[in-house]
Design a protein around this motif. Structure first.
Motif, PDB file in Angstrom:
ATOM      1  N   GLU A 318      84.518  65.366  73.411  1.00 27.89           N
ATOM      2  CA  GLU A 318      84.180  64.559  72.236  1.00 27.89           C
ATOM      3  C   GLU A 318      85.360  63.693  71.782  1.00 27.89           C
ATOM      4  N   GLY A 319      85.088  62.405  71.632  1.00 26.48           N
ATOM      5  CA  GLY A 319      86.099  61.468  71.145  1.00 26.48           C
ATOM      6  C   GLY A 319      87.156  61.098  72.152  1.00 26.48           C
ATOM      7  N   LYS A 320      86.988  61.506  73.403  1.00 25.78           N
ATOM      8  CA  LYS A 320      87.996  61.223  74.417  1.00 25.78           C
ATOM      9  C   LYS A 320      87.454  60.237  75.444  1.00 25.78           C
ATOM     10  N   VAL A 321      88.353  59.439  76.009  1.00 22.79           N
ATOM     11  CA  VAL A 321      87.996  58.484  77.044  1.00 22.79           C
ATOM     12  C   VAL A 321      88.602  58.952  78.364  1.00 22.79           C
ATOM     13  N   ALA A 322      87.802  58.980  79.415  1.00 22.83           N
ATOM     14  CA  ALA A 322      88.283  59.431  80.719  1.00 22.83           C
ATOM     15  C   ALA A 322      89.352  58.483  81.252  1.00 22.83           C
ATOM     16  N   ASN A 323      90.511  59.020  81.659  1.00 23.38           N
ATOM     17  CA  ASN A 323      91.612  58.213  82.183  1.00 23.38           C
ATOM     18  C   ASN A 323      92.306  59.042  83.264  1.00 23.38           C
ATOM     19  N   LEU A 324      91.907  58.813  84.522  1.00 23.12           N
ATOM     20  CA  LEU A 324      92.442  59.596  85.626  1.00 23.12           C
ATOM     21  C   LEU A 324      93.941  59.384  85.804  1.00 23.12           C
ATOM     22  N   ALA A 325      94.413  58.142  85.671  1.00 20.67           N
ATOM     23  CA  ALA A 325      95.842  57.848  85.847  1.00 20.67           C
ATOM     24  C   ALA A 325      96.678  58.600  84.815  1.00 20.67           C
ATOM     25  N   LYS A 326      96.191  58.646  83.593  1.00 24.89           N
ATOM     26  CA  LYS A 326      96.910  59.353  82.537  1.00 24.89           C
ATOM     27  C   LYS A 326      96.931  60.855  82.806  1.00 24.89           C
ATOM     28  N   LEU A 327      95.810  61.355  83.325  1.00 25.86           N
ATOM     29  CA  LEU A 327      95.730  62.783  83.643  1.00 25.86           C
ATOM     30  C   LEU A 327      96.727  63.159  84.735  1.00 25.86           C
ATOM     31  N   LEU A 328      96.818  62.310  85.767  1.00 23.20           N
ATOM     32  CA  LEU A 328      97.728  62.597  86.872  1.00 23.20           C
ATOM     33  C   LEU A 328      99.183  62.528  86.448  1.00 23.20           C
ATOM     34  N   ALA A 329      99.468  61.683  85.473  1.00 19.95           N
ATOM     35  CA  ALA A 329     100.849  61.506  85.026  1.00 19.95           C
ATOM     36  C   ALA A 329     101.256  62.505  83.956  1.00 19.95           C
ATOM     37  N   LYS A 330     100.304  63.305  83.511  1.00 22.34           N
ATOM     38  CA  LYS A 330     100.571  64.245  82.426  1.00 22.34           C
ATOM     39  C   LYS A 330     101.323  65.472  82.946  1.00 22.34           C
ATOM     40  N   GLY A 331     102.267  65.984  82.161  1.00 19.57           N
ATOM     41  CA  GLY A 331     102.940  67.213  82.520  1.00 19.57           C
ATOM     42  C   GLY A 331     104.259  66.962  83.229  1.00 19.57           C
ATOM     43  N   GLN A 332     104.614  67.830  84.145  1.00 17.04           N
ATOM     44  CA  GLN A 332     105.906  67.753  84.829  1.00 17.04           C
ATOM     45  C   GLN A 332     105.830  66.781  86.002  1.00 17.04           C
ATOM     46  N   THR A 333     105.977  65.509  85.709  1.00 14.72           N
ATOM     47  CA  THR A 333     105.979  64.467  86.747  1.00 14.72           C
ATOM     48  C   THR A 333     107.248  63.633  86.605  1.00 14.72           C
ATOM     49  N   TRP A 334     107.653  62.973  87.671  1.00 15.73           N
ATOM     50  CA  TRP A 334     108.822  62.128  87.630  1.00 15.73           C
ATOM     51  C   TRP A 334     108.678  61.020  88.668  1.00 15.73           C
ATOM     52  N   THR A 335     109.458  59.985  88.523  1.00 17.63           N
ATOM     53  CA  THR A 335     109.443  58.854  89.443  1.00 17.63           C
ATOM     54  C   THR A 335     110.745  58.836  90.229  1.00 17.63           C
ATOM     55  N   VAL A 336     110.664  58.726  91.543  1.00 10.25           N
ATOM     56  CA  VAL A 336     111.856  58.670  92.394  1.00 10.25           C
ATOM     57  C   VAL A 336     112.294  57.209  92.525  1.00 10.25           C
ATOM     58  N   GLN A 337     113.501  56.923  92.072  1.00 11.28           N
ATOM     59  CA  GLN A 337     114.037  55.578  92.146  1.00 11.28           C
ATOM     60  C   GLN A 337     114.698  55.349  93.519  1.00 11.28           C
ATOM     61  N   PRO A 338     114.755  54.078  94.011  1.00 13.80           N
ATOM     62  CA  PRO A 338     115.344  53.784  95.334  1.00 13.80           C
ATOM     63  C   PRO A 338     116.764  54.330  95.490  1.00 13.80           C
ATOM     64  N   GLU A 339     117.552  54.230  94.403  1.00 18.38           N
ATOM     65  CA  GLU A 339     118.939  54.687  94.529  1.00 18.38           C
ATOM     66  C   GLU A 339     119.056  56.203  94.614  1.00 18.38           C
ATOM     67  N   ASP A 340     117.963  56.903  94.294  1.00 16.03           N
ATOM     68  CA  ASP A 340     117.987  58.367  94.326  1.00 16.03           C
ATOM     69  C   ASP A 340     117.556  58.938  95.673  1.00 16.03           C
ATOM     70  N   GLN A 341     117.210  58.077  96.612  1.00 15.54           N
ATOM     71  CA  GLN A 341     116.618  58.567  97.849  1.00 15.54           C
ATOM     72  C   GLN A 341     117.657  59.054  98.874  1.00 15.54           C
ATOM     73  N   GLY A 342     118.944  58.738  98.664  1.00 14.79           N
ATOM     74  CA  GLY A 342     119.973  59.300  99.519  1.00 14.79           C
ATOM     75  C   GLY A 342     120.031  58.668 100.901  1.00 14.79           C
ATOM     76  N   PRO A 343     120.717  59.316 101.805  1.00 17.61           N
ATOM     77  CA  PRO A 343     120.984  58.739 103.155  1.00 17.61           C
ATOM     78  C   PRO A 343     119.734  58.567 103.989  1.00 17.61           C
ATOM     79  N   LEU A 344     118.613  59.259 103.631  1.00 16.92           N
ATOM     80  CA  LEU A 344     117.409  59.137 104.449  1.00 16.92           C
ATOM     81  C   LEU A 344     116.568  57.939 104.033  1.00 16.92           C
ATOM     82  N   SER A 345     117.021  57.196 103.046  1.00 17.99           N
ATOM     83  CA  SER A 345     116.261  56.053 102.568  1.00 17.99           C
ATOM     84  C   SER A 345     115.980  55.069 103.697  1.00 17.99           C
ATOM     85  N   GLY A 346     114.759  54.685 103.813  1.00 15.22           N
ATOM     86  CA  GLY A 346     114.347  53.706 104.802  1.00 15.22           C
ATOM     87  C   GLY A 346     114.044  54.295 106.146  1.00 15.22           C
ATOM     88  N   VAL A 347     114.235  55.624 106.310  1.00 15.00           N
ATOM     89  CA  VAL A 347     113.939  56.245 107.602  1.00 15.00           C
ATOM     90  C   VAL A 347     112.440  56.433 107.789  1.00 15.00           C
TER      91      VAL A 347
END
Length: 347
Positions: A318-347
């Motif tokens: 009730e009163g909620k709108v379905a939003n799959l993207a928001k659901l997937l991003a909810k909780g313990q999630t993080w984004t890996v930045q290019p500079e964080d990928q280390g020596p294996l970047s681009g392999v």
């Protein structure tokens, strides 16, 4: 009655084009015909009717009814039926099982289906034997039953399916037998019940347990050996000359004679389908000493599982709108930045 729009059909509308493959003389034929005759009287819609089965002779049933059907896994039909009712509560679900399928490997599934009170009809064909796998004794086989797995006679005490169902919390219990003219009325009562309706149907296995129930189903003994129960009516049998009375000193049922039709003077019980205690007594009466209790034994509805669960779901939405993207991003999630990928970047 299940919530559905009644439509007009005939017996032929419910007969499938599949060859019926049971042993000649099997009681399953009579049960199939009773169901196919009853469905038009219920106003059932083939497009909204589903038969679900497990494994066993009884589980061929969905092939022979012109509706939707699922022939599923040994003992697991209740799980499939639960999913169907939750996915589409408007479906009219009939669960067909046997004493082996439903009481042995599927006993736990049957128990929880009844406990949850899923709005469906459960038809348990009880022939007191494993028919499909060539005659082994089953959970309902009587003591002394000789079979390939009990050549010297079974020493197990048989279980009572209706007692099991009551113990699991079922709110509707009924009994019939394959060739009974009253079976259709029992099926109608089960369908009218809102919740899990458990119907035990005694069924003759012509090959491995022939005439097991003849001591109460045969016409010659029907009057003295069958007690057909009707709500609000006295528990009479033998053409009204005998009945059941509650012995209040020892709290058990006993047979009494009725003189000149005065059943009240004899203390004969009036059947009350909401009396759970008497229902337990009726389903556990020794068949050798008492007439077999048939018809609707217990019927006391309570809210169904799917109505409660789907109602809970509706409140949560009730009163909620379905939003799959928001659901997937909810909780313990993080984004890996290019500079964080280390020596294996681009392999």
């Amino acid at each position: 009655m299940n919530e559905m729009t009644a439509i007009k059909t005939t017996l032929k509308d419910w007969e499938s084009d599949q060859e019926v493959r049971w042993c000649p003389g099997c009681g399953d034929y009579a049960i199939l015909k009773a169901v196919q005759r009853t469905l038009p009287e219920l106003g059932a819609d083939p497009a909204k009717t589903v038969f679900v089965s497990g494994i066993g002779c009884s589980s061929r049933f969905p092939y022979y009814v012109s509706s939707y059907g699922f022939h599923t896994i040994h003992g697991r039909a209740p799980a499939f039926a639960t999913g169907l009712k939750l996915a589409n509560p408007e479906l009219d679900v009939w669960l067909v099982t046997g004493d082996g399928d439903g009481m042995s490997i599927g006993g736990n599934h049957t128990m929880h289906f009844l406990r949850r009170n899923i709005n469906s009809q459960i038809l348990l064909f009880n022939n007191e034997i494993y028919g499909l796998t060539k005659g082994q004794y089953s959970p309902t086989s009587r003591e002394g039953t000789s079979s390939p797995t009990t050549p010297l006679g079974s020493v197990d005490r048989p279980m009572q399916p209706c007692a099991f169902a009551l113990g699991a919390g079922a709110r509707f219990i009924a009994r019939g037998f394959d060739t009974s003219k009253n079976l259709g009325e029992v099926l109608k009562a089960a369908h009218a019940h809102q919740g899990a309706a458990f119907v035990e149907i005694f069924q003759n296995c012509i090959v491995y347990n022939k005439d097991r129930f003849a001591d109460f189903t045969e016409k010659a003994v029907a009057d003295t050996r069958q007690l057909w129960l009707k709500d609000g009516e006295p528990m009479l049998f033998n053409k009204g000359t005998q009945g059941l009375r509650l012995n209040t000193d020892h709290l058990h049922l006993e047979i009494v004679d009725v003189v000149d039709g005065d059943w009240q003077a004899a203390g004969v019980l009036v059947h009350d389908v909401k009396n759970r205690t008497i229902a337990h007594m009726l389903v556990e009466l020794p068949m050798a000493l008492f007439p077999v209790a048939l018809g609707v034994i217990y019927d006391d509805p309570r809210p169904t599982y799917e109505s409660a669960l789907l109602g809970q779901d509706a409140v949560a939405r009730e009163g909620k709108v379905a939003n799959l993207a928001k659901l997937l991003a909810k909780g313990q999630t993080w984004t890996v930045q290019p500079e964080d990928q280390g020596p294996l970047s681009g392999v």
